[in-house]
Write an enzyme that holds these catalytic residues in place. Structure first.
Site, PDB file in Angstrom:
ATOM      1  N   ARG A  73     114.668 -11.380 -34.488  1.00  0.00           N
ATOM      2  CA  ARG A  73     116.273 -11.502 -35.534  1.00  0.00           C
ATOM      3  C   ARG A  73     117.659 -10.137 -35.445  1.00  0.00           C
ATOM      4  O   ARG A  73     116.737  -9.747 -35.687  1.00  0.00           O
ATOM      5  CB  ARG A  73     115.685 -12.433 -37.414  1.00  0.00           C
ATOM      6  CG  ARG A  73     117.166 -11.982 -38.153  1.00  0.00           C
ATOM      7  CD  ARG A  73     117.696 -10.598 -38.335  1.00  0.00           C
ATOM      8  NE  ARG A  73     118.663 -11.364 -40.146  1.00  0.00           N
ATOM      9  CZ  ARG A  73     119.677  -9.728 -40.355  1.00  0.00           C
ATOM     10  NH1 ARG A  73     119.591  -8.123 -39.757  1.00  0.00           N
ATOM     11  NH2 ARG A  73     120.649 -10.475 -40.809  1.00  0.00           N
ATOM     12  N   VAL A  74     118.307 -10.983 -34.898  1.00  0.00           N
ATOM     13  CA  VAL A  74     119.256 -10.182 -34.862  1.00  0.00           C
ATOM     14  C   VAL A  74     120.795 -10.617 -35.384  1.00  0.00           C
ATOM     15  O   VAL A  74     120.759 -12.105 -35.834  1.00  0.00           O
ATOM     16  CB  VAL A  74     120.754 -10.542 -33.980  1.00  0.00           C
ATOM     17  CG1 VAL A  74     121.124  -9.199 -32.924  1.00  0.00           C
ATOM     18  CG2 VAL A  74     118.703  -9.695 -31.892  1.00  0.00           C
ATOM     19  N   GLY A  75     121.221  -9.341 -36.900  1.00  0.00           N
ATOM     20  CA  GLY A  75     122.170  -9.788 -37.707  1.00  0.00           C
ATOM     21  C   GLY A  75     123.347  -9.989 -36.619  1.00  0.00           C
ATOM     22  O   GLY A  75     124.125  -9.839 -35.686  1.00  0.00           O
ATOM     23  N   ASP A  76     124.090  -9.746 -38.075  1.00  0.00           N
ATOM     24  CA  ASP A  76     125.679  -9.501 -37.454  1.00  0.00           C
ATOM     25  C   ASP A  76     126.702  -7.575 -37.064  1.00  0.00           C
ATOM     26  O   ASP A  76     127.236  -7.939 -36.187  1.00  0.00           O
ATOM     27  CB  ASP A  76     126.919  -9.143 -38.758  1.00  0.00           C
ATOM     28  CG  ASP A  76     126.407  -7.934 -39.829  1.00  0.00           C
ATOM     29  OD1 ASP A  76     125.491  -8.041 -39.750  1.00  0.00           O
ATOM     30  OD2 ASP A  76     127.153  -7.285 -39.914  1.00  0.00           O
ATOM     31  N   THR A 112     128.729  -3.840 -44.298  1.00  0.00           N
ATOM     32  CA  THR A 112     127.012  -4.189 -44.845  1.00  0.00           C
ATOM     33  C   THR A 112     126.421  -5.685 -45.640  1.00  0.00           C
ATOM     34  O   THR A 112     127.900  -5.642 -46.154  1.00  0.00           O
ATOM     35  CB  THR A 112     127.144  -3.038 -45.207  1.00  0.00           C
ATOM     36  OG1 THR A 112     125.199  -3.013 -45.829  1.00  0.00           O
ATOM     37  CG2 THR A 112     128.189  -2.719 -46.611  1.00  0.00           C
ATOM     38  N   GLY A 113     125.623  -6.021 -44.813  1.00  0.00           N
ATOM     39  CA  GLY A 113     125.361  -6.944 -46.639  1.00  0.00           C
ATOM     40  C   GLY A 113     124.715  -8.249 -46.155  1.00  0.00           C
ATOM     41  O   GLY A 113     123.974  -8.323 -44.881  1.00  0.00           O
ATOM     42  N   HIS A 114     124.921  -9.595 -46.047  1.00  0.00           N
ATOM     43  CA  HIS A 114     124.078 -10.322 -45.387  1.00  0.00           C
ATOM     44  C   HIS A 114     125.101 -11.335 -44.726  1.00  0.00           C
ATOM     45  O   HIS A 114     126.111 -11.213 -43.761  1.00  0.00           O
ATOM     46  CB  HIS A 114     124.721 -11.354 -46.758  1.00  0.00           C
ATOM     47  CG  HIS A 114     124.022 -10.998 -48.331  1.00  0.00           C
ATOM     48  ND1 HIS A 114     124.704 -12.031 -49.008  1.00  0.00           N
ATOM     49  CD2 HIS A 114     122.429 -11.134 -48.272  1.00  0.00           C
ATOM     50  CE1 HIS A 114     123.528 -12.051 -49.902  1.00  0.00           C
ATOM     51  NE2 HIS A 114     122.428 -11.001 -49.537  1.00  0.00           N
ATOM     52  N   GLY A 115     123.777 -10.854 -43.892  1.00  0.00           N
ATOM     53  CA  GLY A 115     124.175 -10.705 -42.018  1.00  0.00           C
ATOM     54  C   GLY A 115     124.662 -11.379 -41.407  1.00  0.00           C
ATOM     55  O   GLY A 115     125.532 -11.921 -40.987  1.00  0.00           O
ATOM     56  N   THR A 123     121.554  -0.209 -43.369  1.00  0.00           N
ATOM     57  CA  THR A 123     123.303  -0.880 -42.654  1.00  0.00           C
ATOM     58  C   THR A 123     123.913   0.990 -43.146  1.00  0.00           C
ATOM     59  O   THR A 123     124.550   1.049 -44.527  1.00  0.00           O
ATOM     60  CB  THR A 123     124.258  -1.962 -42.943  1.00  0.00           C
ATOM     61  OG1 THR A 123     123.086  -3.128 -42.635  1.00  0.00           O
ATOM     62  CG2 THR A 123     125.073  -1.901 -42.308  1.00  0.00           C
TER      63      THR A 123
END
Lengths: 180, 134
Positions: free
Chosen positions: B29-32, B52-55, B1
């Site tokens: 899959r869609v993240g944050d 950035t990170g765990h979505g 990211t």
């Protein structure tokens, strides 16, 4: 007001061999965006420029260099937001374009919506004249290597670098590969 | 990211974030990142943030909006970022990082992961770092 730009290149795994390149890339992106601000450009133009620079840099997980999904494909997400008006534009699961952040800005400026996804985002990109690129051009040897290494459950030997030594094994297992 | 936040000479702030997502994620899959308040937030009244990170964890705590909420309550960007990241770590076991600028031009890059490459320019001075404390 003194203009300011801040950029990041992601909190995910960065191996020692990519440390120098990823550090250099964020500096180049910040300086390119700062030049826009110095010339009186907008914060919106500056953040877009910074992100474009990093999308074009294969060191980072965005644009060229994106990680691959379980099928070995590139699906990218991006967002941009204007603090003056709270306007925002985003795309998700978009394929076959070099700079999702530019498409996000077009969503913000040319549609009534906040987010377009997948095939709809691709149709919109085509309508806006955004050039299509071959998916293979967004993949790197590094992204293919990581995809293969992570196909088998529990096969990632370098994850501990990502989380640090103080994190428990159970935490690692719960969060295996979940850094975006 | 990757991400960026900025404030221009007119005092306008903006935020942008782009990602390929999570390694070997499920197709679809869609993240944050594309979610307002999660993958970015910007409001001239308070500032701008990019994470950035765990979505999935970032979405559960709406990380960027949470940071701006803390700033709205009077916290500095550094305190707001640290408070929100700590909440994400303890509440949903999420690791990540953020860059933040407030409406006065104060900025910060903070993370709970081991590393996060970042760079900033203010008053013609380039700052950058990779490990915690840099």
């Amino acid at each position: 007001m003194l203009p300011v730009i801040v950029v990041h290149g992601g909190a995910g795994l960065v191996g020692a061999e990519r440390l120098e390149g990823s550090c250099r890339g964020v500096q180049e992106a910040a300086l390119a965006a700062y030049r826009i601000l110095q010339q009186g450009g907008s914060a919106l133009d500056a953040v877009e420029e910074a992100v474009v620079k990093m999308e074009d840099n294969p060191m980072y997980n965005a644009g060229c260099g994106s990680v691959l999904n379980e099928l070995g494909e590139v699906e990218m997400d991006a967002i941009i937001m204007d603090g003056k008006t709270l306007a925002s534009g985003a795309v998700s699961a978009v394929r076959g374009i070099a700079n999702p952040i530019k498409l996000s800005r077009l969503v913000m400026e040319k549609t009534q919506h906040l987010c377009l996804t997948a095939e709809g985002a691709s149709r919109f990109a085509k309508a806006m004249g955004v050039p299509e690129v071959e998916e293979e051009s967004l993949k790197t040897d590094y992204s293919r290597k990581r995809w293969v290494e992570n196909l088998a459950p529990g096969s990632n030997p370098v994850e501990s670098q990502m989380y640090g030594k103080s994190v428990s094994v159970s935490f690692l297992n719960q969060n295996r590969g979940k850094m975006g | 990211t990757v991400g960026a936040v900025a404030i221009d000479s007119q005092g306008n702030v903006a935020s942008a974030t782009s990602t390929g997502g999570m390694l070997n994620k499920m197709a679809g899959r869609v993240g944050d990142t594309p979610c307002v308040g999660c993958g970015a937030y910007a409001d001239n009244l308070f500032g701008a943030a990019s994470p950035t990170g765990h979505g999935e964890a970032i979405m559960k705590v709406t990380l960027c909006r949470l940071i701006l909420f803390h700033m709205e309550q009077g916290m500095s960007p550094e305190k707001a970022a640290d408070t929100a990241l700590e909440y994400m770590k303890t509440r949903v076991q999420g690791i990540g990082g953020v860059i933040v600028v407030n409406s006065s031009g104060d900025w910060v890059a903070r993370f709970t992961s081991e590393k996060m490459p970042w760079a900033a320019v203010k008053n013609d001075q380039l700052h950058y770092g990779f490990y915690k404390g840099e």
